[in-house]
Write a protein that holds these residues in place. Structure first.
Motif, PDB file in Angstrom:
ATOM      1  N   THR A   6       0.609  -1.240   0.213  1.00 46.92           N
ATOM      2  CA  THR A   6       0.182  -0.297  -0.049  1.00 46.92           C
ATOM      3  C   THR A   6       0.624   1.107   0.236  1.00 46.92           C
ATOM      4  O   THR A   6       1.925   1.316  -0.575  1.00 46.92           O
ATOM      5  CB  THR A   6      -0.709  -0.195   1.275  1.00 46.92           C
ATOM      6  OG1 THR A   6      -1.820   1.128   1.155  1.00 46.92           O
ATOM      7  CG2 THR A   6      -0.414   0.202   1.937  1.00 46.92           C
ATOM      8  N   ARG A  37      -8.379  -0.027   2.570  1.00 51.30           N
ATOM      9  CA  ARG A  37      -8.280  -1.426   2.506  1.00 51.30           C
ATOM     10  C   ARG A  37      -7.027  -2.265   2.850  1.00 51.30           C
ATOM     11  O   ARG A  37      -7.275  -3.076   3.254  1.00 51.30           O
ATOM     12  CB  ARG A  37      -7.825  -0.666   0.578  1.00 51.30           C
ATOM     13  CG  ARG A  37      -8.942  -0.371   0.127  1.00 51.30           C
ATOM     14  CD  ARG A  37      -7.972   0.156  -1.688  1.00 51.30           C
ATOM     15  NE  ARG A  37      -9.574   0.978  -2.446  1.00 51.30           N
ATOM     16  CZ  ARG A  37      -9.425   1.059  -3.489  1.00 51.30           C
ATOM     17  NH1 ARG A  37      -7.593   1.003  -3.879  1.00 51.30           N
ATOM     18  NH2 ARG A  37     -10.016   1.488  -3.943  1.00 51.30           N
ATOM     19  N   ARG A  38      -5.958  -1.186   3.539  1.00 49.46           N
ATOM     20  CA  ARG A  38      -5.759  -2.096   4.827  1.00 49.46           C
ATOM     21  C   ARG A  38      -6.314  -3.222   5.757  1.00 49.46           C
ATOM     22  O   ARG A  38      -5.795  -3.822   6.511  1.00 49.46           O
ATOM     23  CB  ARG A  38      -4.271  -0.979   5.406  1.00 49.46           C
ATOM     24  CG  ARG A  38      -3.371  -1.747   6.112  1.00 49.46           C
ATOM     25  CD  ARG A  38      -2.983  -0.139   7.005  1.00 49.46           C
ATOM     26  NE  ARG A  38      -4.543  -0.029   7.988  1.00 49.46           N
ATOM     27  CZ  ARG A  38      -4.097   1.452   8.563  1.00 49.46           C
ATOM     28  NH1 ARG A  38      -2.662   2.060   8.776  1.00 49.46           N
ATOM     29  NH2 ARG A  38      -4.712   2.067   8.960  1.00 49.46           N
ATOM     30  N   ALA A  51      -3.125  -3.024  -3.223  1.00 54.49           N
ATOM     31  CA  ALA A  51      -4.050  -1.237  -2.490  1.00 54.49           C
ATOM     32  C   ALA A  51      -4.425  -1.105  -4.101  1.00 54.49           C
ATOM     33  O   ALA A  51      -5.334   0.075  -3.997  1.00 54.49           O
ATOM     34  CB  ALA A  51      -4.006  -0.330  -1.917  1.00 54.49           C
TER      35      ALA A  51
END
Length: 348
Positions: free
Chosen positions: A193, A203-204, A257
């Motif tokens: 990412t 998203r993480r 990501a």
């Protein structure tokens, strides 16, 4: 299938539903109690004849005449690196053209436009509302909210929930993709990412959620940062990882990501003699067209880019129509889907 949608009227709906014109009017406007059976019959007839779609379209055209579209400068030119934003904006602009909505573009970062300038431009152009793309500076959003001008943020988060926003369901989609990788036998997974906005951090978060949901140790949920989202930055980041670990360091999959990062990772690893998915599985996020044409073709989380702008227009319409009621801000998240291609290997 709709029949004669261009000429259909309320009398046609009444005839098809075998009810009076007044009953159709009451059903569509909610002005009188109607039995569930009759209501369903009227709505089915109106939908089948295309009357509902025509009615919605007319209402949409009447509500919005002009918008201020505030965007970062790098989203405007069409390049292979900004397909996410470009696709979103392209769909939005086509819809505005179809509805005869005047669009006043404003670049917000070159030079940087502050909140007062943006609001002043919106007032000077006498627009009905503001659409912002990616631009979620808290001070900017706060002043827009205080101005009273209807506004919707696209692909961004208003942490204070002052204005409406529409964004992909980043956290849920990342969790779904990571769950799927885990179901394919992967346990040592790298999330590549960058230090982006909150939408990227979601998203993480979803990546880590999947490990927790599956009862797996977060010690094998590796987080690795690139300098940004461009392919060459993904290539540099994965080479840094390989150099540090003198190889892949035990990871069997990389969940990126952004597709741009994934494409850079694949290029760098192939140049260094690795084979995918034999040596390493790769998953991206965005679903841009380039992933379909690389070898191996990229498994990715596909974002509904064609629907973000349309949903933003709908939220703006609702905000304008209901302005007197001052409803609370809406945060709309759109579902994403996993597009499975050939960049992931099943581990036994």
């Amino acid at each position: 299938m709709a029949r004669g949608a261009g000429k259909v009227g309320i009398k046609d709906v009444a005839g098809a539903a075998d009810v009076s014109v007044s009953t159709v009017s009451h059903v569509l406007n909610g002005t009188a109690p109607i039995s569930a059976e009759v209501r369903a019959r009227v709505l089915d007839a109106a939908s089948d004849l295309g009357y509902l779609a025509k009615r919605r379209e007319k209402a949409a055209i009447a509500v919005i005449r002009s918008i201020l579209l505030a965007v970062p400068s790098d989203t405007l030119p069409h390049s292979q690196y900004n397909l996410f934003s470009w696709t979103l904006l392209s769909t939005l602009m086509r819809e505005c053209e179809r509805r005869s909505i005047r669009v006043v573009p404003l670049e917000v970062d070159n030079p940087v436009v502050d909140a007062a300038q943006l609001v002043a431009e919106a007032r000077a152009q006498d627009v009905d509302g503001i659409l912002l793309l990616n631009e979620d500076r808290p001070d900017l959003l706060a002043e827009i909210a205080q101005s009273g001008i209807p506004a919707v943020l696209m692909n961004g988060e208003d942490q204070e929930m002052q204005i409406d926003s529409v964004t992909p369901g980043n956290r849920f989609a990342a969790r779904y993709a990571t769950n799927w990788l885990i179901s394919q036998g992967h346990r040592n997974i790298l999330h590549l990412t960058w230090e982006g906005r909150s939408t990227i951090r979601r998203r993480r978060d979803g990546f880590l959620d999947a490990f927790r949901a599956n009862g797996l140790s977060l010690e094998t949920a590796y987080i690795h940062h690139a300098a940004g989202y461009l392919p060459e930055m993904g290539a540099e980041a994965i080479r840094r990882w390989v150099d540090k670990h003198q190889g892949l360091g035990g990871i069997t999959a990389v969940f990126c990501a952004a597709d741009n990062l994934a494409l850079g990772v694949m290029t760098a690893l192939q140049q260094d003699g690795f084979s995918m998915p034999r040596d390493l599985s790769i998953v991206g996020f965005d679903g841009v067209a380039l992933g379909e044409f690389v070898s191996p073709s990229l498994t990715t989380v596909s974002v509904p880019l064609d629907h973000i702008g349309l949903s933003a227009l709908h939220l703006l319409e609702q905000r304008i129509v209901n302005a007197a009621a001052q409803p609370p801000a809406h945060r709309l998240e759109l579902g994403c889907r996993l597009t499975v291609r050939k960049s992931v290997r099943v581990l036994t």
